[in-house]
Design a protein around this motif. Sequence first.
Motif, mmCIF file in Angstrom:
data_model
loop_
_atom_site.group_PDB
_atom_site.id
_atom_site.type_symbol
_atom_site.label_atom_id
_atom_site.label_comp_id
_atom_site.label_asym_id
_atom_site.label_seq_id
_atom_site.Cartn_x
_atom_site.Cartn_y
_atom_site.Cartn_z
ATOM 1 N N THR A 106 -11.340 1.711 -7.709
ATOM 2 C CA THR A 106 -10.433 2.832 -7.983
ATOM 3 C C THR A 106 -9.172 2.745 -7.139
ATOM 4 O O THR A 106 -8.047 2.883 -7.646
ATOM 5 N N TYR A 107 -9.337 2.510 -5.844
ATOM 6 C CA TYR A 107 -8.182 2.567 -4.949
ATOM 7 C C TYR A 107 -7.351 1.287 -4.964
ATOM 8 O O TYR A 107 -6.138 1.343 -4.740
ATOM 9 N N ARG A 108 -7.954 0.154 -5.253
ATOM 10 C CA ARG A 108 -7.161 -1.061 -5.434
ATOM 11 C C ARG A 108 -6.210 -0.914 -6.617
ATOM 12 O O ARG A 108 -5.055 -1.331 -6.547
ATOM 13 N N GLU A 109 -6.703 -0.323 -7.685
ATOM 14 C CA GLU A 109 -5.867 -0.144 -8.874
ATOM 15 C C GLU A 109 -4.679 0.752 -8.579
ATOM 16 O O GLU A 109 -3.601 0.594 -9.168
ATOM 17 N N LEU A 110 -4.849 1.679 -7.627
ATOM 18 C CA LEU A 110 -3.779 2.611 -7.267
ATOM 19 C C LEU A 110 -2.907 2.098 -6.119
ATOM 20 O O LEU A 110 -1.985 2.801 -5.695
ATOM 21 N N ALA A 111 -3.194 0.895 -5.619
ATOM 22 C CA ALA A 111 -2.492 0.341 -4.463
ATOM 23 C C ALA A 111 -2.603 1.263 -3.249
ATOM 24 O O ALA A 111 -1.624 1.521 -2.542
ATOM 25 N N TYR A 162 -13.816 -5.585 1.393
ATOM 26 C CA TYR A 162 -12.565 -5.011 0.885
ATOM 27 C C TYR A 162 -11.677 -4.558 2.053
ATOM 28 O O TYR A 162 -11.292 -3.390 2.123
ATOM 29 N N PRO A 163 -11.313 -5.461 2.955
ATOM 30 C CA PRO A 163 -10.553 -5.041 4.137
ATOM 31 C C PRO A 163 -9.167 -4.507 3.817
ATOM 32 O O PRO A 163 -8.559 -3.811 4.634
ATOM 33 N N ASP A 164 -8.681 -4.811 2.619
ATOM 34 C CA ASP A 164 -7.368 -4.326 2.201
ATOM 35 C C ASP A 164 -7.441 -2.958 1.540
ATOM 36 O O ASP A 164 -6.411 -2.373 1.188
ATOM 37 N N THR A 165 -8.665 -2.423 1.376
ATOM 38 C CA THR A 165 -8.818 -1.186 0.617
ATOM 39 C C THR A 165 -9.696 -0.148 1.319
ATOM 40 O O THR A 165 -9.322 1.024 1.415
ATOM 41 N N ILE A 166 -10.877 -0.538 1.802
ATOM 42 C CA ILE A 166 -11.861 0.402 2.341
ATOM 43 C C ILE A 166 -11.814 0.442 3.865
ATOM 44 O O ILE A 166 -11.899 -0.595 4.525
ATOM 45 N N PRO A 188 -15.178 11.953 -4.943
ATOM 46 C CA PRO A 188 -14.773 12.017 -6.346
ATOM 47 C C PRO A 188 -14.531 13.431 -6.891
ATOM 48 O O PRO A 188 -14.229 13.557 -8.086
ATOM 49 N N VAL A 189 -14.646 14.456 -6.056
ATOM 50 C CA VAL A 189 -14.481 15.801 -6.618
ATOM 51 C C VAL A 189 -13.039 16.093 -7.008
ATOM 52 O O VAL A 189 -12.788 16.959 -7.850
ATOM 53 N N LEU A 190 -12.082 15.375 -6.425
ATOM 54 C CA LEU A 190 -10.675 15.544 -6.793
ATOM 55 C C LEU A 190 -10.048 14.153 -6.918
ATOM 56 O O LEU A 190 -9.979 13.413 -5.929
ATOM 57 N N PRO A 191 -9.589 13.760 -8.095
ATOM 58 C CA PRO A 191 -9.003 12.430 -8.279
ATOM 59 C C PRO A 191 -7.632 12.332 -7.608
ATOM 60 O O PRO A 191 -6.872 13.310 -7.586
ATOM 61 N N PRO A 192 -7.288 11.163 -7.073
ATOM 62 C CA PRO A 192 -5.977 10.999 -6.436
ATOM 63 C C PRO A 192 -4.819 11.319 -7.369
ATOM 64 O O PRO A 192 -3.810 11.892 -6.948
ATOM 65 N N GLN A 193 -4.952 10.962 -8.634
ATOM 66 C CA GLN A 193 -3.855 11.183 -9.570
ATOM 67 C C GLN A 193 -3.531 12.671 -9.702
ATOM 68 O O GLN A 193 -2.353 13.056 -9.763
ATOM 69 N N ILE A 251 0.853 -1.190 0.000
ATOM 70 C CA ILE A 251 0.000 0.000 0.000
ATOM 71 C C ILE A 251 0.889 1.241 0.000
ATOM 72 O O ILE A 251 1.742 1.419 0.870
ATOM 73 N N VAL A 252 0.686 2.108 -0.984
ATOM 74 C CA VAL A 252 1.558 3.274 -1.133
ATOM 75 C C VAL A 252 0.979 4.527 -0.482
ATOM 76 O O VAL A 252 1.708 5.495 -0.245
ATOM 77 N N ALA A 253 -0.334 4.534 -0.212
ATOM 78 C CA ALA A 253 -0.947 5.739 0.349
ATOM 79 C C ALA A 253 -2.287 5.387 0.993
ATOM 80 O O ALA A 253 -2.903 4.362 0.665
ATOM 81 N N ILE A 254 -2.717 6.255 1.917
ATOM 82 C CA ILE A 254 -4.025 6.123 2.563
ATOM 83 C C ILE A 254 -4.752 7.449 2.389
ATOM 84 O O ILE A 254 -4.339 8.468 2.954
ATOM 85 N N ASP A 255 -5.813 7.441 1.614
ATOM 86 C CA ASP A 255 -6.633 8.627 1.389
ATOM 87 C C ASP A 255 -7.675 8.675 2.505
ATOM 88 O O ASP A 255 -8.565 7.826 2.568
#
Length: 291
Positions: free
Chosen positions: A57-62, A94-98, A256-261, A7-11
């Motif tokens: 969305t967030y799984r794809e971004l790790a 989704y315990p690894d993501t949400i 979704p108002v601001l994408p992580p990327q 996991i590279v980040a936590i939003d």
Amino acid sequence: MSLNDDIVAIDVHTHVLASARERAAEETVESAEHAKAMAEYFKRDFTPPTVHDLAATYRELAMMCVAFTVDSSWATGEAPEVSNDEICELAAEYPDTIIPFGTVDPHSGRRGAREVRRLTEMGAQGFKFHPSSQAFYANDRDVYPIYEAIEETGTVALFHSGHTGAGAGRPGGGGIRLKYSNPMYADDVAVDFPELRIILAHPAFPWQDEALSVALHKPHVYIDLSGWSPKYFPPTLVQYARTLLKHKMLFGTDYPVLPPQRWMRDFARLEFDEDVTRMIMRDNAAALLGL
């Protein structure tokens, strides 16, 4: 919950805006106007995400993400688009993501406190408040039974602070009063509940210095950097994020108002050093949430 090494980040700030179980047959006039105003304010069209959408969305971004809705029913007369139970139940897939957060009506007193305890048993790791949308001051004593329950359960209280895109541009601001979201009202909460972990959400325009002061003074108060592109961060916020409050700053987008990327691209231009970047993007949130 545990934090995987990849996991590279936590939003810490994402919104569940649609139910995966009950898609409304048609929008109400109120919800349609709100969606249009938000799209115009943020200059971005988006499909309201479900928990499943956030997970994809967030799984794809790790990444992991904190997910919630907001109960503004007392102020608006409308129920949230998605229930606390749905968010907690689907997050368990989704315990690894949400990371699920709940929401309670701040005007609900001891009933809200019971809801905090029930949702914590369902896996909620914290609770989101939006003083402007929910029409309350954070230091209103009538809300204190709810904070007491959050403190007792060891979960987190996340407060919107500063300006809001909700209601912006609509007649009378959609009935939303900005005054409620001055972060100094949360300072009283931090005093009266000294073990309560608090997140002040967003660069708190026009009260940025107040938010920095509260986080600097109170050991369990953090700031999330959501809702604004980093290229618009006030210079004082950037200064404190590099130095005295680098251990208190949390990556957040307001998705979704601001994408992580986009957030990450603009943040990279601020040229934070690698250690501080890792703290803001992941390690501070992991420590706060006990991952």
